[in-house]
Structures are given as C-alpha cells and as structure tokens.
Write a protein that holds these residues in place. Structure first.
Motif, PDB file in Angstrom:
ATOM      1  N   HIS A 188     -11.724  28.750  70.635  1.00 26.70           N
ATOM      2  CA  HIS A 188     -12.173  27.915  69.523  1.00 26.70           C
ATOM      3  C   HIS A 188     -11.742  28.529  68.193  1.00 26.70           C
ATOM      4  O   HIS A 188     -11.535  29.738  68.092  1.00 26.70           O
ATOM      5  N   ARG A 189     -11.618  27.666  67.173  1.00 22.27           N
ATOM      6  CA  ARG A 189     -11.357  28.144  65.811  1.00 22.27           C
ATOM      7  C   ARG A 189     -12.698  28.497  65.169  1.00 22.27           C
ATOM      8  O   ARG A 189     -13.436  27.619  64.719  1.00 22.27           O
ATOM      9  N   ILE A 190     -12.982  29.805  65.178  1.00 20.81           N
ATOM     10  CA  ILE A 190     -14.270  30.284  64.691  1.00 20.81           C
ATOM     11  C   ILE A 190     -14.051  31.369  63.644  1.00 20.81           C
ATOM     12  O   ILE A 190     -13.225  32.263  63.823  1.00 20.81           O
ATOM     13  N   GLU A 191     -14.804  31.262  62.564  1.00 18.15           N
ATOM     14  CA  GLU A 191     -14.860  32.335  61.568  1.00 18.15           C
ATOM     15  C   GLU A 191     -16.190  33.048  61.771  1.00 18.15           C
ATOM     16  O   GLU A 191     -17.246  32.557  61.371  1.00 18.15           O
ATOM     17  N   LEU A 192     -16.134  34.212  62.408  1.00 15.43           N
ATOM     18  CA  LEU A 192     -17.344  34.900  62.865  1.00 15.43           C
ATOM     19  C   LEU A 192     -17.873  35.881  61.821  1.00 15.43           C
ATOM     20  O   LEU A 192     -17.113  36.639  61.221  1.00 15.43           O
ATOM     21  N   ASN A 193     -19.167  35.863  61.650  1.00 17.77           N
ATOM     22  CA  ASN A 193     -19.854  36.828  60.792  1.00 17.77           C
ATOM     23  C   ASN A 193     -20.932  37.505  61.626  1.00 17.77           C
ATOM     24  O   ASN A 193     -21.964  36.897  61.927  1.00 17.77           O
ATOM     25  N   LEU A 194     -20.683  38.754  62.033  1.00 15.48           N
ATOM     26  CA  LEU A 194     -21.668  39.503  62.809  1.00 15.48           C
ATOM     27  C   LEU A 194     -22.545  40.300  61.852  1.00 15.48           C
ATOM     28  O   LEU A 194     -22.063  41.144  61.104  1.00 15.48           O
ATOM     29  N   MET A 195     -23.826  40.037  61.905  1.00 18.65           N
ATOM     30  CA  MET A 195     -24.785  40.707  61.035  1.00 18.65           C
ATOM     31  C   MET A 195     -25.500  41.773  61.871  1.00 18.65           C
ATOM     32  O   MET A 195     -26.259  41.451  62.780  1.00 18.65           O
ATOM     33  N   ILE A 196     -25.218  43.034  61.576  1.00 19.46           N
ATOM     34  CA  ILE A 196     -25.785  44.135  62.357  1.00 19.46           C
ATOM     35  C   ILE A 196     -27.164  44.475  61.809  1.00 19.46           C
ATOM     36  O   ILE A 196     -27.317  44.854  60.650  1.00 19.46           O
ATOM     37  N   GLU A 197     -28.167  44.342  62.660  1.00 20.74           N
ATOM     38  CA  GLU A 197     -29.544  44.574  62.242  1.00 20.74           C
ATOM     39  C   GLU A 197     -30.317  45.191  63.396  1.00 20.74           C
ATOM     40  O   GLU A 197     -29.907  45.114  64.555  1.00 20.74           O
ATOM     41  N   HIS A 198     -31.432  45.837  63.089  1.00 21.30           N
ATOM     42  CA  HIS A 198     -32.276  46.409  64.136  1.00 21.30           C
ATOM     43  C   HIS A 198     -32.782  45.310  65.064  1.00 21.30           C
ATOM     44  O   HIS A 198     -33.046  44.182  64.627  1.00 21.30           O
ATOM     45  N   GLU A 199     -32.909  45.658  66.339  1.00 20.54           N
ATOM     46  CA  GLU A 199     -33.282  44.673  67.347  1.00 20.54           C
ATOM     47  C   GLU A 199     -34.656  44.046  67.107  1.00 20.54           C
ATOM     48  O   GLU A 199     -34.951  42.986  67.627  1.00 20.54           O
ATOM     49  N   GLU A 200     -35.497  44.690  66.305  1.00 17.41           N
ATOM     50  CA  GLU A 200     -36.805  44.113  65.998  1.00 17.41           C
ATOM     51  C   GLU A 200     -36.768  43.227  64.764  1.00 17.41           C
ATOM     52  O   GLU A 200     -37.737  42.529  64.468  1.00 17.41           O
ATOM     53  N   ARG A 201     -35.637  43.245  64.025  1.00 20.64           N
ATOM     54  CA  ARG A 201     -35.575  42.495  62.767  1.00 20.64           C
ATOM     55  C   ARG A 201     -34.464  41.444  62.732  1.00 20.64           C
ATOM     56  O   ARG A 201     -34.234  40.826  61.690  1.00 20.64           O
ATOM     57  N   THR A 202     -33.761  41.267  63.844  1.00 22.36           N
ATOM     58  CA  THR A 202     -32.693  40.269  63.850  1.00 22.36           C
ATOM     59  C   THR A 202     -33.232  38.853  63.647  1.00 22.36           C
ATOM     60  O   THR A 202     -32.553  37.998  63.078  1.00 22.36           O
ATOM     61  N   LEU A 203     -34.461  38.595  64.102  1.00 23.68           N
ATOM     62  CA  LEU A 203     -35.021  37.252  63.951  1.00 23.68           C
ATOM     63  C   LEU A 203     -35.255  36.888  62.489  1.00 23.68           C
ATOM     64  O   LEU A 203     -35.342  35.706  62.143  1.00 23.68           O
TER      65      LEU A 203
END
Length: 298
Positions: free
Chosen positions: A119-134
């Motif tokens: 797919h044509r995707i422009e990805l933005n990975l936001m690195i955050e603590h596993e308890e605060r990703t929500l």
C-alpha cells in the motif's frame, strides 16, 4: 449543535501536531492571525477552550475529542477516495501508530512490512511507553496502539497479542564484578542499571517489586533506545531488563547472561484500534495482530 466547520478542526489539529501557530498557518497557506481566529471561533462555537497555550501546547479534554473526531473523519475520507475516483493518482495514506520501543526492537517492524510493501502509506511511528500509548489514541494523534492495558477507550477495541518475557541481563565480566554473590538488594545498589528514560516505570516497578529497592537507592543510565540497551550491556558497563525475544542470540551465545533467572517479568500486550477501522488501516491491524500472535508467547 449544527455541523462542525472542518476548517476550524483542521486548524486545531495542525497547531497541536506542529506545536506552532506559525507553522500551522504556513502549512494551511493562511496568516498566523487567521489561524488564531479559527481557534478562537472554534472555542466560541463550543463554548470552552480547546487548547492550552503553553509550552508545549496541549489540548483540553474538549480539544482532544475534537481532534480525535477530525482524525477519524480524515481516515474515512482516505478510504473512500479511491472508491469514488479510482483513476485518480492516489496520495499516500497517512498512518500514525503508537508503539512501545521493545515492540519496535523485536516483532513490530516485521508485522507491518507486508502492508508497507502493498500500500501507499506514509507511516508515523510514535514511540511511547507501553502504559502511555493509549494517550495518543485519546488525543487523536494515532489511529492504533500497542499497550499493556487491555480495556479499550470508547470507540476502540483491543486484541490480545501475547506475552513479552523480560529478564535481567549483563555480560559475564559485569556479573562477576557486581553480582558475584548474587542479585540482591545490596548488590543492586552498587551496580549501574539502564532505563529508557526517567519515566521508565517498567524498570523501576520491577526492581521495587522484586527487590524492595526504590529508584532513589540505585543509579541508572537513561538511554532512549532498546538497541543501545543491548550494546551497553554487551560492553559490560551496566545491567538491564530486556525482552528475551530481542536477545535470544546473545543469550544462546553467552554474550549476555540472565543474571537472575528466578526473577523475570512477563507483560501481556494488546493492540487497540478504532471500531470502524477498514481498508488500509484494517489491513494494518490484521497484520499486526497475526504477526504478534505468532512471535510472542501465548
């Protein structure tokens, strides 16, 4: 309440993402005073503030709900565009995901690779603590998240991914120097550790629970890279808590040693996505869930 003016919601979204009224104005090709007026008009329309003009700029609860709504609408538009205009060149779909660093370092990249290839995707990975990703879902910054929290937010659903198994590791020289007589409260006070940053609750909680040792009683390097954790431990300058999946080769070769096999940590991970997700985003969610369930312990 009448229909929203989406120009106002777009202005709010750009301000919070770019953390600047000036940059948001430039992106929308309007003046800075115009974007300030749009925010003011939105606040007058709903009768309350939508953001706090601080450093950094933060959304109010109402602002979070508006940005989240706007992101969902844009997501639906992205899915609808190729159906309505199949012959028109398709712009990349912007996808923002909130993921913890340990997942990035182990299974996550492999999980999303097939989708990025197809797919044509422009990805933005936001690195955050596993308890605060929500939190990134709550503010509308992300459309999916990996978390240790099972209960989904309103409008979202969660899928169990599997268990991430952690152990305390160091190289042999470090173990002989600091833990010759075992890993205990006294030896941990003298041994340098590594945590992701000063908010790394996982390391602090683990040491406190297993060894009754407060964070103030030992010293700890802050390094915002899971890969750097491994490198520093292999160099013999610190011990750290790492996923077994990430260091399987090092443990097998003896480069790193599980210094306290009786004290290990297991975290269950969940994938959270919007209930109405479809198209590219649904494909992403399906690949993430399937890949994680294959890679992680059940």
């Amino acid at each position: 309440m009448a229909n929203f003016d989406y120009k106002l919601l777009s202005a709010l979204t750009e301000v919070i993402e770019l953390q600047s009224f000036e940059l948001a104005a430039n992106k929308l090709f309007i003046s800075q005073s115009a974007i300030s007026q749009r925010i003011k008009s939105l606040e007058e329309y709903i009768g309350q503030p939508v953001l706090i003009r601080s450093q950094p700029i933060v959304l109010t609860t109402a602002g979070e709900q508006l940005v989240s709504h706007f992101k969902k609408v844009k997501q639906l538009e992205n899915e609808l565009a190729p159906v309505l205009s199949p012959d028109k060149p398709r712009q990349p779909v912007k996808v923002s995901l909130a993921v913890n660093a340990d997942s990035i370092a182990t299974w996550f990249i492999q999980a999303i690779t097939p989708v990025l290839q197809s797919h044509r995707i422009e990805l933005n990975l936001m690195i955050e603590h596993e308890e605060r990703t929500l939190d990134k879902l709550r503010t509308g910054e992300a459309i999916g998240a990996v978390s240790v929290i099972e209960k989904p937010l309103k409008g979202y659903r969660s899928f169990r991914l599997g268990k991430m198994e952690y152990c305390l590791v160091a190289n042999e020289a470090f173990k002989d120097k600091y833990f010759k007589h075992g890993v205990n409260k006294e030896s941990l006070k003298m041994a340098p550790a590594i945590s992701y940053d000063h908010k790394d609750d996982m390391h602090v909680r683990f040491i406190a629970k297993r060894f009754n040792l407060a964070a103030s009683e030992y010293y700890c390097h802050s390094v915002r890279s899971s890969e750097a954790f491994v490198a520093l431990a292999k160099q013999g300058v610190a011990y750290c808590l790492l996923p077994k999946l990430q260091i399987a080769n090092e443990l097998a070769s003896g480069e790193l040693i599980n210094i306290s096999p009786e004290n290990e940590l297991i975290e269950t991970l969940y994938w959270h996505s919007w209930v109405l997700v479809k198209g590219v985003n649904k494909d992403i969610s399906q690949h993430i869930v399937k890949s994680a369930q294959q890679k992680l312990a059940s």
